[in-house]
Design a protein around this motif. Structure first.
Motif, PDB file in Angstrom:
ATOM      1  N   GLN A 176      65.463  45.151  54.674  1.00  6.69           N
ATOM      2  CA  GLN A 176      64.549  43.234  54.110  1.00  6.69           C
ATOM      3  C   GLN A 176      65.558  42.606  53.906  1.00  6.69           C
ATOM      4  O   GLN A 176      65.169  41.306  54.554  1.00  6.69           O
ATOM      5  CB  GLN A 176      63.880  44.213  53.355  1.00  6.69           C
ATOM      6  CG  GLN A 176      62.912  45.097  53.765  1.00  6.69           C
ATOM      7  CD  GLN A 176      61.607  44.940  52.736  1.00  6.69           C
ATOM      8  OE1 GLN A 176      61.231  44.277  51.383  1.00  6.69           O
ATOM      9  NE2 GLN A 176      60.847  46.292  52.604  1.00  6.69           N
ATOM     10  N   GLU A 229      59.102  41.742  58.423  1.00  2.00           N
ATOM     11  CA  GLU A 229      58.188  41.791  58.955  1.00  2.00           C
ATOM     12  C   GLU A 229      58.803  43.161  60.193  1.00  2.00           C
ATOM     13  O   GLU A 229      58.226  44.228  60.420  1.00  2.00           O
ATOM     14  CB  GLU A 229      57.577  40.994  59.729  1.00  2.00           C
ATOM     15  CG  GLU A 229      56.080  41.573  60.743  1.00  2.00           C
ATOM     16  CD  GLU A 229      56.022  40.158  61.817  1.00  2.00           C
ATOM     17  OE1 GLU A 229      53.885  40.707  61.870  1.00  2.00           O
ATOM     18  OE2 GLU A 229      55.514  39.520  61.061  1.00  2.00           O
ATOM     19  N   LEU A 232      60.260  46.242  58.504  1.00  2.00           N
ATOM     20  CA  LEU A 232      59.061  47.311  57.492  1.00  2.00           C
ATOM     21  C   LEU A 232      58.626  48.653  58.690  1.00  2.00           C
ATOM     22  O   LEU A 232      57.925  49.036  58.786  1.00  2.00           O
ATOM     23  CB  LEU A 232      57.305  46.544  57.258  1.00  2.00           C
ATOM     24  CG  LEU A 232      57.916  45.555  55.916  1.00  2.00           C
ATOM     25  CD1 LEU A 232      56.692  44.798  55.909  1.00  2.00           C
ATOM     26  CD2 LEU A 232      57.952  46.515  55.040  1.00  2.00           C
ATOM     27  N   SER A 233      58.546  48.064  60.603  1.00  2.00           N
ATOM     28  CA  SER A 233      57.772  48.818  61.295  1.00  2.00           C
ATOM     29  C   SER A 233      59.090  49.898  61.910  1.00  2.00           C
ATOM     30  O   SER A 233      59.018  50.350  62.187  1.00  2.00           O
ATOM     31  CB  SER A 233      58.014  47.953  62.081  1.00  2.00           C
ATOM     32  OG  SER A 233      59.791  48.060  63.431  1.00  2.00           O
TER      33      SER A 233
END
Length: 393
Positions: A176, A229, A232-233
């Motif tokens: 992140q 985003e 997070l996948s």
């Protein structure tokens, strides 16, 4: 020695199995349903791969084989095909295929081919230059935010490649907020780990290489995603495949891991050979180091796997080394002296410290950590002339 078979013809598969047995090669896995390009080749573990391909699937199959031989150069690949075109031999050779057999097979062709294969593999095993199939993996985690794990990890990776002559992959797993690409001067990287995980079904050596940023000779960087985003996948299963492939391709894999002990971090730490806990000699760091060590022991990590590195060590600091060891329950593997100005300059300019200040005591201490990890001796200091020749050779 064992073999993986990817053959569509049952009669051919039976003949191949008989010939393999006669040559002393065991069948490891066998597929009779799909062409090679439709399979997950990362799961193959045999010493030999025998593939049947038709003209219709040939190019796709060779591309898949090329990706596999890129990460496993010692694999002996045999291609059985109905295409007698001589241009195929060139394409097959470029893909890493060692032998091409044409259908229909001549009597004794399989037996002779497998004898050559067995002889080659035997010589390979006896060779002093035999390449290990599994690279060493080191993970770095800060005990407290700002303890400098990314600085230590990136600079050690650079030393491994530049001074210890190891092929090294650096993976920024602070997904992140990772900024290891800036530490290594690669702030403008085009691809990152999400480019691999989003195509995990076709992950191979060629795809890995295309997503790596070459920082220096021998050192390649796989950057963290550009946005939260996307980060997070990423799943633990995807990450496991990426790490497995990286350690097949490189002699050393260095992981920079975020402090939040989620599934991704645990997966990475589980796979690492050594975990470096980076701290400083302040009470907040000591408290968090103690918590981390307690967690790692709960995860059944042995103390031999854990290495405590005290960064920015100040002998006049609030906590001395003996107190750290008593509180944390681990011996201090190495201290890195406090040289704020030069280290800060290195970080702000995005350059490894050894490139800017090769004689800095922090660099000397990092060399000792690398030598200990690689179980070798630190390189001898080079004169200015030898360093100049090395750069301009």
């Amino acid at each position: 020695m064992n073999a993986d078979l990817i053959l569509s013809n049952a009669a051919l598969a039976k003949a191949v199995a008989v010939s393999l047995s006669a040559a002393g090669i065991e069948v490891h896995t066998q597929s009779l349903r799909q062409p090679v390009h439709a399979l997950d080749l990362a799961d193959l573990a045999g010493d030999v791969l025998i593939v049947e391909s038709s003209q219709f699937h040939e190019m796709a199959d060779l591309k898949a084989i090329e990706g596999l031989t890129f990460v496993r150069p010692q694999l002996y690949v045999m291609l059985i095909t109905d295409n007698a075109d001589k241009t195929l031999l060139v394409s097959a050779m470029r893909a890493g295929v060692r032998e091409v057999l044409n259908l229909p097979l001549d009597d004794g062709a399989l037996g002779e081919a497998f004898k050559r294969c067995a002889s080659h593999q035997s010589k390979l095993q006896d060779s002093p230059d035999h390449v290990r199939s599994k690279g060493k993996m080191a993970a770095f985690v800060s005990c407290k935010g700002g303890n400098g794990a990314s600085f230590v990890a990136t600079n050690m990776a650079y030393l491994m490649a530049s001074e210890f002559s190891k092929t090294c992959a650096f993976l920024d797993l602070d997904l992140q907020y990772g900024d290891a690409s800036f530490y290594l001067g690669g702030g403008g990287v085009k691809n990152n780990i999400s480019d691999l995980t989003q195509q995990i079904e076709r992950l191979d050596g060629q795809l890995l290489l295309s997503c790596m940023h070459q920082v220096a000779p021998g050192l390649a960087l796989l950057a963290a995603p550009h946005d939260i985003e996307t980060a997070l996948s990423v799943t633990t299963k995807q990450l496991e495949k990426v790490l497995q492939l990286a350690r097949q391709r490189y002699e050393v894999v260095v992981l920079d891991i975020h402090r939040a002990m989620d599934g991704l971090a645990i997966q990475s730490l589980d796979m690492a050979d050594v975990v470096y806990l980076v701290m400083d000699n302040t009470m907040p760091s000591v408290r968090d180091a103690k918590r981390l060590v307690k967690l790692f022991r709960t995860l059944a990590y042995s103390d031999d796997k854990l290495r405590l590195v005290v960064n920015r060590y100040d002998s006049k600091g609030f906590v001395d080394l003996k107190s750290i060891e008593e509180a944390v329950g681990l011996s201090v593997a190495q201290t890195l002296p406090a040289h704020f100005d030069e280290v800060s300059e290195s970080i702000n300019l995005g350059q490894p410290l050894v490139k800017m200040h090769p004689k800095n005591p922090v660099v000397d201490a990092l060399r000792l950590v690398v030598a200990n990890f690689l179980q070798t001796e630190p390189p001898k200091n080079k004169t200015w002339l030898s360093r100049w020749v090395g750069v301009h050779a």
